[in-house]
Design a protein around this motif. Structure first.
Motif, PDB file in Angstrom:
ATOM      1  N   HIS A 162      89.112  -6.505 -10.897  1.00 58.36           N
ATOM      2  CA  HIS A 162      88.691  -5.246 -11.521  1.00 58.36           C
ATOM      3  C   HIS A 162      88.391  -5.406 -13.018  1.00 58.36           C
ATOM      4  CE1 HIS A 162      88.783  -0.800 -11.955  1.00 58.36           C
ATOM      5  NE2 HIS A 162      89.358  -1.052 -13.115  1.00 58.36           N
ATOM      6  N   HIS A 218      84.962  -4.983 -15.335  1.00 59.18           N
ATOM      7  CA  HIS A 218      84.782  -4.206 -16.571  1.00 59.18           C
ATOM      8  C   HIS A 218      84.111  -5.079 -17.644  1.00 59.18           C
ATOM      9  CE1 HIS A 218      86.482  -0.233 -16.153  1.00 59.18           C
ATOM     10  NE2 HIS A 218      87.639  -0.663 -15.709  1.00 59.18           N
ATOM     11  N   ASP A 232      86.011   3.700 -14.152  1.00 57.49           N
ATOM     12  CA  ASP A 232      86.009   2.915 -12.911  1.00 57.49           C
ATOM     13  C   ASP A 232      84.845   3.326 -12.022  1.00 57.49           C
ATOM     14  OD1 ASP A 232      88.228   1.730 -13.860  1.00 57.49           O
ATOM     15  OD2 ASP A 232      89.635   2.671 -12.482  1.00 57.49           O
TER      16      ASP A 232
HETATM   17 ZN    ZN Z   1      89.368   0.321 -14.844  1.00 57.45          ZN
END
Ligand code: ZN
Ligand code: AMP
Length: 462
Positions: free
Chosen positions: A166, A170, A411
């Motif tokens: 994750h 980003h 997100d």
């Molecule tokens: Zn995040």
């Protein structure tokens, strides 16, 4: 790419992991392929379907990755945590369970009429060539909803699966943006190396990104994340009707005025010396807040440690508001706004301070020219302003700050699709036995070995 794969193979060997080609669908030399991506690490259920167009033979001679990305579908549902002071893990879990499968079904149906790039017959239904999903870090049960769904889809379509990191996703968001803006198969930028600043509800990190899987953590928070600090400050400064998620965004809106042309009025002067950054700035209401680590034991040396800290600032704000809202005191809207501005100024200057310490200590060793700022907090316009001013005033105006658009900062499944594509293009896919990872470092020097150290990677056989 081959070097990356060879090194990984050697490392995997040391960890007794055997490489084998999954035998599943292989994308080979296809010029364009379709990716379905899923993100469920926290409270956002996000699904994206994109087409990735590889470089033509001519463009392939350019160094680095070349290609372009077209977004076909992208949709996110955020769990409703309004009744709680933050994200309730079970509420988020139930939201993923309720929303993910219907969202996948809906987006696939919308793609049904679009031409597919595989040999798949459109009348058979939609076609997907690769499935990417967040594998970690994050809440394990929430990750499982996405991961298990992704595995099922990869099996059903008989296509490769990529379990994405994750935070790596980003960090790659600016490269995603470049792929989205490329009209044709051009080079993806920023090229490595670049610095990544990841500021979210759970993370505050400064990272030296020298390659797709090479991310050295230069500084991270020793207590709470920047987003958490702003959320906590918002909860005590804002009135209940002003407190709308995301709280950091509500705090920002509350703090500043816009002129008639729509420009934000910050009235901000960046500290021109490090010493000025550590000093308290008294306000017209007689109080002042102490910058993090400024008064730490050990003096100047300790204040230069490559860590972030936001607990002290949060506690000071909470104490101040408590004293102001006691019966004997008044706490006007103007004073609240001043406090909201001060907590953001100090937090953002603290964020910038570690970037500046790194740049000044590395001299000419750091070869990059771009700092990518990503994560939910990066959508704060005042943060963007402070970082630019701090770099300019300290002699780094030549360094570009790259801020992905707000929709890509929080997100989202597009960044998961993109990180999956980058990993696939570098020669990786995931084994179908992978599980969710609650903790997963980005840095290969960490105990788990970083992105490639956790196992579950296999060559993609293309
Ligand atoms: Zn995040
Ligand atoms: P993420 O964990 O990346 O989804 O980011 C969520 C965090 O970003 C939360 O702490 C939010 O309050 C924060 N956030 C979102 N928008 C803003 C904003 N405009 N200013 C400051 N923080 C924000």
């Amino acid at each position: 790419m081959l070097r990356l794969l060879r090194e990984t193979t050697a490392r995997a060997g040391r960890r007794n992991i055997s490489w084998s080609c999954s035998g599943s669908f292989v994308l080979g030399c296809r010029s364009t392929y379709r990716v379905l991506a899923i993100e469920t690490s926290c409270d956002d259920t996000s699904v994206a379907i994109v087409d990735y167009k590889r470089a033509s033979n001519a463009a392939k001679n350019e160094p680095g990755l070349t290609g372009s990305l077209r977004v076909l579908q992208h949709s996110t549902v955020t769990a409703n945590n309004d009744a709680y002071a933050g994200i309730h893990p079970l509420v988020a879990l139930h939201s993923h369970r309720a929303n993910l499968a219907p969202l996948v079904k809906k987006l696939l149906a919308k793609c049904e009429t679009l031409p597919s790039h595989s040999n798949h017959n459109v009348s058979d239904g939609p076609s997907i060539d690769l499935v990417a999903v967040t594998r970690g870090p994050g809440m394990r049960s929430n990750l499982s909803v996405g991961l298990d769904t992704a595995k099922g889809l990869a099996l059903a379509f008989n296509v490769p699966l990529i379990g994405v990191h994750h935070m790596q996703a980003h960090a790659l968001t600016s490269r995603l943006l470049s792929a989205m803006e490329n009209v044709d198969t051009q080079q993806i930028t920023p090229r490595f190396p670049f610095l990544s600043v990841l500021v979210s509800g759970g993370h505050t990190m400064l990272i030296d990104s020298t390659g797709l899987t090479e991310h050295k953590i230069l500084a991270e928070t020793q207590d709470i994340a920047l987003g958490d600090c702003l959320d906590k400050a918002a909860r005590v400064i804002l009135t209940p009707d002003q407190l709308k998620a995301p709280y950091g965004g509500a705090l920002e809106r509350f703090s500043f005025d816009q002129d008639s042309a729509g420009h934000w009025n910050y009235n901000y002067a960046a500290p021109s010396r490090r010493q000025d950054e550590l000093e308290r700035r008294p306000t017209e209401w007689g109080w002042s807040l102490s910058p993090p680590l400024a008064e730490s034991k050990g003096g100047e040396k300790s204040s230069r440690r490559m860590v972030y800290s936001f607990t002290g600032l949060t506690t000071s704000v909470e104490r101040l508001v408590k004293s102001k809202t006691s019966a004997a005191s008044t706490f006007t809207t103007e004073e609240r706004r001043c406090l909201a501005r001060e907590v953001q100024r100090i937090a953002f200057e603290h964020l910038a301070s570690r970037i500046l310490l790194y740049l000044s200590s590395s001299g000419n060793d750091w070869k990059g020219d771009t700092i990518v700022v990503s994560g939910g907090v990066a959508s704060n316009r005042f943060l963007r302003y402070v970082l630019r001013k701090m770099l300019d005033v300290r002699g780094y105006s030549h360094i570009e700050l790259s801020f992905p658009p707000v929709s890509l900062c929080t997100d989202n499944a597009l960044m998961i699709a993109w990180a999956g594509i980058e990993m696939y293009e570098a020669g990786f896919q995931s084994n179908l036995d992978i599980g969710p990872l609650n903790k997963w470092s980005m840095d290969r020097r960490a105990a788990d070995g970083g992105i490639l150290g956790v196992g579950g990677w296999i060559p993609n056989c293309t």
